[in-house]
Scaffold this active site. Structure first.
Site, mmCIF file in Angstrom:
data_model
loop_
_atom_site.group_PDB
_atom_site.id
_atom_site.type_symbol
_atom_site.label_atom_id
_atom_site.label_comp_id
_atom_site.label_asym_id
_atom_site.label_seq_id
_atom_site.Cartn_x
_atom_site.Cartn_y
_atom_site.Cartn_z
ATOM 1 N N GLU A 1 0.843 -1.214 0.000
ATOM 2 C CA GLU A 1 0.000 0.000 0.000
ATOM 3 C C GLU A 1 0.875 1.260 0.000
ATOM 4 O O GLU A 1 0.405 2.328 0.403
ATOM 5 C CB GLU A 1 -0.912 0.047 1.240
ATOM 6 C CG GLU A 1 -1.740 -1.192 1.515
ATOM 7 C CD GLU A 1 -3.022 -1.275 0.698
ATOM 8 O OE1 GLU A 1 -3.169 -0.484 -0.249
ATOM 9 O OE2 GLU A 1 -3.847 -2.142 0.996
ATOM 10 N N HIS B 1 -2.116 1.657 8.589
ATOM 11 C CA HIS B 1 -3.245 0.895 8.035
ATOM 12 C C HIS B 1 -3.373 -0.401 8.818
ATOM 13 O O HIS B 1 -2.395 -1.131 8.975
ATOM 14 C CB HIS B 1 -3.009 0.591 6.548
ATOM 15 C CG HIS B 1 -3.889 -0.498 6.034
ATOM 16 N ND1 HIS B 1 -5.264 -0.447 6.106
ATOM 17 C CD2 HIS B 1 -3.610 -1.698 5.475
ATOM 18 C CE1 HIS B 1 -5.770 -1.556 5.607
ATOM 19 N NE2 HIS B 1 -4.791 -2.339 5.220
ATOM 20 N N HIS C 1 -6.569 -3.558 10.419
ATOM 21 C CA HIS C 1 -7.851 -4.210 10.166
ATOM 22 C C HIS C 1 -8.646 -4.317 11.479
ATOM 23 O O HIS C 1 -8.837 -5.419 12.009
ATOM 24 C CB HIS C 1 -7.619 -5.621 9.589
ATOM 25 C CG HIS C 1 -6.851 -5.662 8.297
ATOM 26 N ND1 HIS C 1 -6.238 -6.803 7.812
ATOM 27 C CD2 HIS C 1 -6.593 -4.696 7.372
ATOM 28 C CE1 HIS C 1 -5.643 -6.546 6.666
ATOM 29 N NE2 HIS C 1 -5.830 -5.269 6.372
ATOM 30 N N HIS D 1 -12.517 -3.612 4.466
ATOM 31 C CA HIS D 1 -11.075 -3.882 4.476
ATOM 32 C C HIS D 1 -10.394 -3.422 5.771
ATOM 33 O O HIS D 1 -9.912 -4.238 6.533
ATOM 34 C CB HIS D 1 -10.431 -3.240 3.240
ATOM 35 C CG HIS D 1 -8.953 -3.447 3.157
ATOM 36 N ND1 HIS D 1 -8.199 -3.095 2.061
ATOM 37 C CD2 HIS D 1 -8.062 -3.950 4.049
ATOM 38 C CE1 HIS D 1 -6.932 -3.398 2.282
ATOM 39 N NE2 HIS D 1 -6.830 -3.917 3.487
HETATM 40 O O1 2HA Z 1 -0.280 -5.551 4.099
HETATM 41 O O2 2HA Z 1 -3.219 -5.129 4.868
HETATM 42 O O3 2HA Z 1 -4.005 -4.056 2.613
HETATM 43 C C1 2HA Z 1 -1.419 -6.278 3.985
HETATM 44 C C2 2HA Z 1 -2.575 -5.398 3.889
HETATM 45 C C3 2HA Z 1 -2.899 -4.854 2.566
HETATM 46 ZN ZN ZN Z 2 -5.123 -4.284 4.583
#
Ligand code: 2HA
Ligand code: ZN
Length: 271
Positions: free
Chosen positions: A119, A142, A144, A214
């Site tokens: 990313e 980033h 999850h 996501h």
């Molecule tokens: O790096 O989360 O969106 C793995 C991820 C890609």
């Molecule tokens: Zn991701």
């Protein structure tokens, strides 16, 4: 093997804090396998010796041109690398990159030729914006977060204003610590440059961006603050979920109570 961190205590301290955050992401269940990625602008720690270090890989295209990043250096998590490994040793799960003068290419300078996060274009585009607007922000994160990603599966919560109001109304601290709220970006293929523009548009306005089905992208002066922003918003989503599990929909604080917090604490509504 000697590391770029040896004899650079300030740089090491900054990356120790990144490692601490990576450990929290794993503990929270937000970083399965290689899930999530991050970058930290480390240009303030760069010395003459680092500037003179040769590249240890061929130059790679960022995918976009980012004029404010000329001569900047970043720590980036490696693609395919695990947050739980980064927590033990940041230089085993990531590398330090230099942005070249064309502002469209980077090269790795240390410690190993670990290719940065898939990313990277979104992360560096946000870094470019953070310099452009003079925010002083250095970190992009980033991850999850389970409850926020779950909410993004409902059409009701794909509306940024509505999602923000619901989360703010769950517990007073949410507004106090995430006063700009959360913006939603419609689903796009992970790692694609299609995510870059919509993410940038939302991060100009909101604290945290939620990529539909996501994960989130957060920014902050350092990695701990970017983590905290994500954490307070996800906590609110968790309270909403917990009420649902009890069999009712959380009532939420009234709009007047939310406004009172904004007024009393003089919270900003823009960065
Ligand atoms: O790096 O989360 O969106 C793995 C991820 C890609
Ligand atoms: Zn991701």
């Amino acid at each position: 093997m000697t590391s770029i961190l040896t004899s650079r205590p300030e740089l090491k301290a900054a990356l120790d804090s990144v490692a601490e955050v990576a450990g929290y992401l794993w503990q929270k269940g937000w970083a399965e396998r290689n899930g999530g990625n991050l970058t930290l602008n480390i240009t303030e720690y760069v010395d003459e010796q680092m500037r003179a270090m040769p590249a240890i890989c061929a130059p790679k295209a960022i995918g976009v041109t980012l004029p404010h990043l000329k001569g900047c250096y970043f720590y980036c998590k490696g693609t395919g690398k695990r947050m739980r490994d980064l927590a033990r040793d940041p230089m085993c799960a990531g590398s330090i990159v230099r942005i070249l003068d064309d502002c469209a290419t980077y090269e790795i300078i240390a410690d190993n030729p670990i290719v940065p996060t898939s990313e990277i274009s979104s992360h560096l585009a946000i870094q470019d914006y953070m310099i452009e607007c003079g925010s002083g922000y250095k970190a992009t994160l980033h991850t999850h977060p389970i409850e926020l990603v779950a909410l993004s599966h409902s059409k009701e919560f794909l509306d940024s204003e509505h999602l923000t109001q619901v989360l703010w109304s769950m517990i007073p601290e949410t507004l106090a610590f995430a006063p700009l709220g959360i913006g939603v970006v419609p689903y796009a293929l992970p790692s694609s440059t299609e995510l870059v523009e919509p993410t940038l548009k939302q991060i100009r306005r909101y604290d945290v961006v939620l990529w539909e089905k996501h994960g989130t992208v957060a920014v902050g002066p350092d990695m701990m603050e970017a983590f905290d922003q994500t954490d307070v918003l996800n906590k609110a989503a968790n309270i909403y979920m917990t009420a649902k599990n009890f069999g009712f929909t959380a009532e939420g604080m009234t709009p007047e109570a939310v406004q009172e917090i904004r007024d009393v604490f003089k919270l900003p509504n823009q960065r």
